[in-house]
Design an enzyme around this catalytic site. Structure first.
Site, short mmCIF file in Angstrom:
data_model
loop_
_atom_site.label_atom_id
_atom_site.label_comp_id
_atom_site.label_asym_id
_atom_site.label_seq_id
_atom_site.Cartn_x
_atom_site.Cartn_y
_atom_site.Cartn_z
N ARG A 217 -2.74 6.73 0.07
CA ARG A 217 -3.13 7.90 0.85
C ARG A 217 -2.10 8.46 1.80
O ARG A 217 -2.30 9.56 2.33
CB ARG A 217 -4.42 7.59 1.61
CG ARG A 217 -5.57 7.38 0.66
CD ARG A 217 -6.65 6.58 1.31
NE ARG A 217 -6.10 5.30 1.77
CZ ARG A 217 -6.78 4.43 2.49
NH1 ARG A 217 -7.99 4.69 2.87
NH2 ARG A 217 -6.22 3.29 2.84
N TYR B 170 -15.46 -10.96 -1.14
CA TYR B 170 -16.14 -9.73 -1.58
C TYR B 170 -17.30 -10.04 -2.53
O TYR B 170 -18.34 -9.37 -2.49
CB TYR B 170 -15.15 -8.77 -2.24
CG TYR B 170 -14.22 -8.13 -1.23
CD1 TYR B 170 -14.67 -7.09 -0.42
CD2 TYR B 170 -12.92 -8.58 -1.05
CE1 TYR B 170 -13.85 -6.52 0.54
CE2 TYR B 170 -12.08 -8.01 -0.09
CZ TYR B 170 -12.56 -6.98 0.70
OH TYR B 170 -11.75 -6.43 1.65
N ARG C 252 -5.54 12.16 -6.80
CA ARG C 252 -6.83 11.52 -6.51
C ARG C 252 -7.95 12.56 -6.49
O ARG C 252 -9.04 12.32 -7.00
CB ARG C 252 -6.68 10.79 -5.17
CG ARG C 252 -7.90 10.36 -4.49
CD ARG C 252 -8.36 9.01 -4.97
NE ARG C 252 -9.25 8.43 -3.98
CZ ARG C 252 -10.47 8.87 -3.73
NH1 ARG C 252 -10.95 9.90 -4.39
NH2 ARG C 252 -11.22 8.28 -2.82
N ARG D 148 0.81 -1.22 0.00
CA ARG D 148 0.00 0.00 0.00
C ARG D 148 0.84 1.28 0.00
O ARG D 148 0.41 2.31 0.51
CB ARG D 148 -0.98 0.02 1.18
CG ARG D 148 -1.98 -1.12 1.16
CD ARG D 148 -2.89 -1.03 -0.06
NE ARG D 148 -4.06 -1.87 0.10
CZ ARG D 148 -5.26 -1.41 0.45
NH1 ARG D 148 -5.47 -0.14 0.62
NH2 ARG D 148 -6.27 -2.23 0.56
N ASP E 260 -6.45 -2.26 -7.92
CA ASP E 260 -7.07 -2.89 -6.75
C ASP E 260 -7.34 -4.35 -7.07
O ASP E 260 -7.49 -4.72 -8.24
CB ASP E 260 -8.37 -2.18 -6.36
CG ASP E 260 -8.70 -2.45 -4.89
OD1 ASP E 260 -8.21 -1.72 -4.03
OD2 ASP E 260 -9.40 -3.44 -4.62
C1 LIG Z 1 -8.27 -6.39 0.56
C2 LIG Z 1 -7.63 -5.53 -0.50
C3 LIG Z 1 -8.28 -4.50 -1.26
N1 LIG Z 1 -7.34 -3.98 -2.12
C4 LIG Z 1 -6.13 -4.60 -1.94
C5 LIG Z 1 -6.30 -5.59 -0.96
C6 LIG Z 1 -5.24 -6.59 -0.55
C7 LIG Z 1 -4.22 -6.01 0.33
C8 LIG Z 1 -4.67 -5.74 1.75
O1 LIG Z 1 -5.08 -6.66 2.42
O2 LIG Z 1 -4.57 -4.57 2.13
C9 LIG Z 1 -4.89 -4.38 -2.68
C10 LIG Z 1 -4.51 -3.03 -3.10
N2 LIG Z 1 -5.26 -1.88 -3.12
C11 LIG Z 1 -4.54 -0.85 -3.59
C12 LIG Z 1 -3.27 -1.34 -3.99
C13 LIG Z 1 -2.29 -0.45 -4.75
C14 LIG Z 1 -0.90 -0.69 -4.72
C15 LIG Z 1 -0.21 -0.50 -3.38
O3 LIG Z 1 0.29 0.59 -3.10
O4 LIG Z 1 -0.07 -1.48 -2.64
C16 LIG Z 1 -3.23 -2.70 -3.64
C17 LIG Z 1 -2.10 -3.71 -3.79
C18 LIG Z 1 -4.97 0.55 -3.76
C19 LIG Z 1 -6.09 1.05 -2.92
N3 LIG Z 1 -7.27 0.43 -2.64
C20 LIG Z 1 -8.07 1.25 -1.91
C21 LIG Z 1 -7.40 2.49 -1.72
C22 LIG Z 1 -7.99 3.72 -1.02
C23 LIG Z 1 -8.95 4.40 -1.91
C24 LIG Z 1 -8.84 5.89 -1.85
O5 LIG Z 1 -7.91 6.45 -2.46
O6 LIG Z 1 -9.71 6.47 -1.25
C25 LIG Z 1 -6.15 2.36 -2.36
C26 LIG Z 1 -5.09 3.41 -2.49
C27 LIG Z 1 -9.45 0.95 -1.45
C28 LIG Z 1 -9.73 -0.42 -0.95
N4 LIG Z 1 -9.49 -1.60 -1.63
C29 LIG Z 1 -9.86 -2.66 -0.83
C30 LIG Z 1 -10.40 -2.15 0.37
C31 LIG Z 1 -10.93 -2.99 1.51
C32 LIG Z 1 -10.36 -0.75 0.28
C33 LIG Z 1 -10.93 0.25 1.25
C34 LIG Z 1 -10.15 0.34 2.48
C35 LIG Z 1 -8.77 0.92 2.24
O7 LIG Z 1 -8.70 2.03 1.73
O8 LIG Z 1 -7.80 0.23 2.54
C36 LIG Z 1 -9.71 -4.08 -1.21
#
Ligand SMILES: Cc1c2[nH]c(c1CCC(=O)O)Cc1[nH]c(c(CCC(=O)O)c1C)Cc1[nH]c(c(CCC(=O)O)c1C)Cc1[nH]c(c(C)c1CCC(=O)O)C2
Length: 343
Positions: A30, A153, A39, A26, A76
Site C-alpha cells: 500500500r 490466526y 488493487r 512489506r 500472504d
Molecule cells: C502477520 C502477517 C500477515 N501477512 C504477512 C505477515 C507477516 C509479516 C508481518 O508481521 O507483517 C506477510 C505478508 N503480507 C503481504 C506480504 C507481501 C510481500 C511484501 O511486500 O512483504 C507479506 C510478506 C501482503 C499483504 N498482506 C496484507 C496486505 C494489505 C491488504 C490490502 O491491500 O488491503 C498486504 C499488501 C493484509 C494482511 N495480512 C496479514 C495481516 C494482519 C493483514 C492486515 C493488516 C495489514 O494490512 O498489514 C497477515
C-alpha cells in the site's frame, strides 16, 4: 537464468559484497500508488493474491520504483490456513477474518496438510511469472509464516493484541496445539520447497507473534517447528524473523539457517554477540524512523549501518513498512544504504 544482482544471496551466505544489500518487508503493497491502482482494479486483496499476472506485477513494482535489491513474492502468510481447509477473508481496514477456527480435536477432521501443487498453485504460478519478468535483475524472496504465527490466526480467527485464545490452547489443550502445529509445519515445508522449485532464490519465515510467548513456551511451541523448517530447507538460504523474540536470540543462533532478522527493539551489537559471527543479520531500522525528514532518515540509516558493520548484513526495517509512509522516504533509506555502504 543468471542473476545480475545477487547481493542478498552472497550476503546471506557470508560472502563479501561490494556494498550492503537492501530491501523492505512489506515493500510490495500500500505505500505505492501504483500498487493501489492495481488493487483497486479488482474486488479485493485475495483476488490479487490469486491472480498470478497481477501478483507478479505488484511484486516487481518496488524493484522498479524503489530500487531495492530483491523482490518478495506478493502473497500472504494466510494462504497456508486456507490451503489446509480454513479459508480467510480480508476485511478492509480491519484485517484477516476466519469464519471457522480450530477449537477442539474434532475440528482437526476438517483440515488437512496442504497440497502445494493443487491448493497453492496460484502462488507457484505467480513465482514463475515473476521470475520470467524479473529476467535475473534481482533475486526473488519466497516466504511463509512460522507455525506459531499461523496457529495464532487459525485458533483466534482474527488479529488480536494478545491472541489469548490461541495462547489459552497452549495451557488447556497442549497436545491438540502440538498436533496442529505439526500439520502447519508439514504444510509449510512442502510449500516452501514448491516455491524454491518454482524459482524462489531465498526464503523467509515470519514469526510475527513470537514476542507474546514466554521463553519456555516459545521453545516448545515455536522454535521447535522453525527448527524443523530450517533443517528441511537445504536448497536456498533461509531467513528466520521472529518479531519480539529477544529472549530467543541465543537459541536462534543454533538454527540451521543463514540469516536472522532483527526487529528495531533488538540492540545490534548485543544481538551480534548472542548470534555469533556465523550468521547474517537482517534489519532493523525502526519503521517509524521513515516519518522523519530526509536528513533524519539518512542519519538514522547511517547509524544503523555503522552498528552492523560492512559484513554479513542485509539492510531492512525492523518490521514491515507502514502503509502511510511516503515512498520518497523509502527511497532515501534505500539510496543511503547503497551509497554509504559502497566501498
Ligand atoms: C502477520 C502477517 C500477515 N501477512 C504477512 C505477515 C507477516 C509479516 C508481518 O508481521 O507483517 C506477510 C505478508 N503480507 C503481504 C506480504 C507481501 C510481500 C511484501 O511486500 O512483504 C507479506 C510478506 C501482503 C499483504 N498482506 C496484507 C496486505 C494489505 C491488504 C490490502 O491491500 O488491503 C498486504 C499488501 C493484509 C494482511 N495480512 C496479514 C495481516 C494482519 C493483514 C492486515 C493488516 C495489514 O494490512 O498489514 C497477515
Amino acid at each position: 537464468m543468471e542473476l545480475k544482482n545477487d547481493l542478498i544471496l552472497r550476503a546471506a551466505r557470508g560472502e563479501k559484497t561490494e556494498r550492503t544489500p537492501v530491501w523492505l518487508m512489506r515493500q510490495a503493497g500500500r505505500i505505492l500508488p501504483e500498487y493501489r491502482a492495481v488493487r483497486n482494479s479488482l474486488s479485493g486483496f485475495i483476488e490479487l493474491v490469486k491472480n498470478p499476472d497481477l501478483a507478479a506485477e505488484v511484486t516487481i513494482q518496488p524493484v522498479d520504483i524503489l530500487g531495492v535489491d530483491a523482490a518478495i513474492i506478493f502473497s500472504d502468510i494466510l494462504v497456508i490456513p486456507e490451503a489446509m481447509g480454513l479459508p480467510y477473508e480480508m476485511i478492509e481496514k480491519k484485517g484477516p477474518w476466519f469464519p471457522n477456527t480450530i477449537k477442539s480435536e474434532a475440528d482437526l477432521k476438517n483440515i488437512r496438510i496442504a497440497d502445494s501443487s493443487s491448493d497453492l498453485g496460484y502462488v507457484i504460478d505467480a513465482i514463475k511469472v515473476t521470475k520470467r519478468e524479473l529476467a535475473g535483475r534481482v533475486p526473488l524472496i519466497g516466504f511463509a509464516g512460522a507455525p506459531w504465527t499461523i496457529f495464532c490466526y487459525m485458533v483466534e480467527g482474527h488479529g488480536s493484541k494478545t491472541f489469548s485464545n490461541a495462547r489459552k490452547m497452549l495451557y488447556t489443550q497442549p497436545a491438540l496445539a502440538e498436533k496442529l502445529m505439526q500439520m502447519i509445519t508439514d504444510s509449510t515445508i512442502t510449500y516452501l520447497k514448491a516455491q524454491i522449485e518454482a524459482g524462489a532464490d531465498i526464503v523467509q519465515v515470519f514469526d510475527s507473534w513470537a514476542g507474546i510467548l514466554p521463553a519456555d513456551q516459545y521453545e516448545q511451541f515455536s522454535m521447535k517447528y522453525i527448527r524443523q523448517i530450517c533443517s528441511a530447507i537445504t536448497e536456498v538460504p533461509v531467513t528466520a524473523f521472529a518479531k519480539g523474540a529477544y529472549f530467543a536470540r541465543k537459541s536462534m543462533a543454533t538454527l540451521d539457517c543463514e540469516t536472522i532478522g532483527l526487529d528495531w527493539n533488538m540492540d545490534i551489537t548485543e544481538t551480534r554477540e548472542l548470534i555469533g559471527p556465523n550468521k547474517t543479520l537482517q534489519g532493523n531500522l525502526d519503521p517509524c524512523a521513515l516519518y522523519g525528514s530526509n536528513a533524519e532518515v539518512e542519519a538514522a540509516t547511517k547509524k544503523m549501518l555503522d552498528a552492523f558493520g560492512p559484513d554479513r548484513h542485509i539492510a531492512n526495517l525492523g518490521h514491515g513498512v507502514y502503509p502511510d509512509i511516503d515512498p520518497e522516504k523509502v527511497k532515501v533509506f534505500v539510496n543511503t544504504v547503497k551509497e554509504y555502504s559502497a566501498r
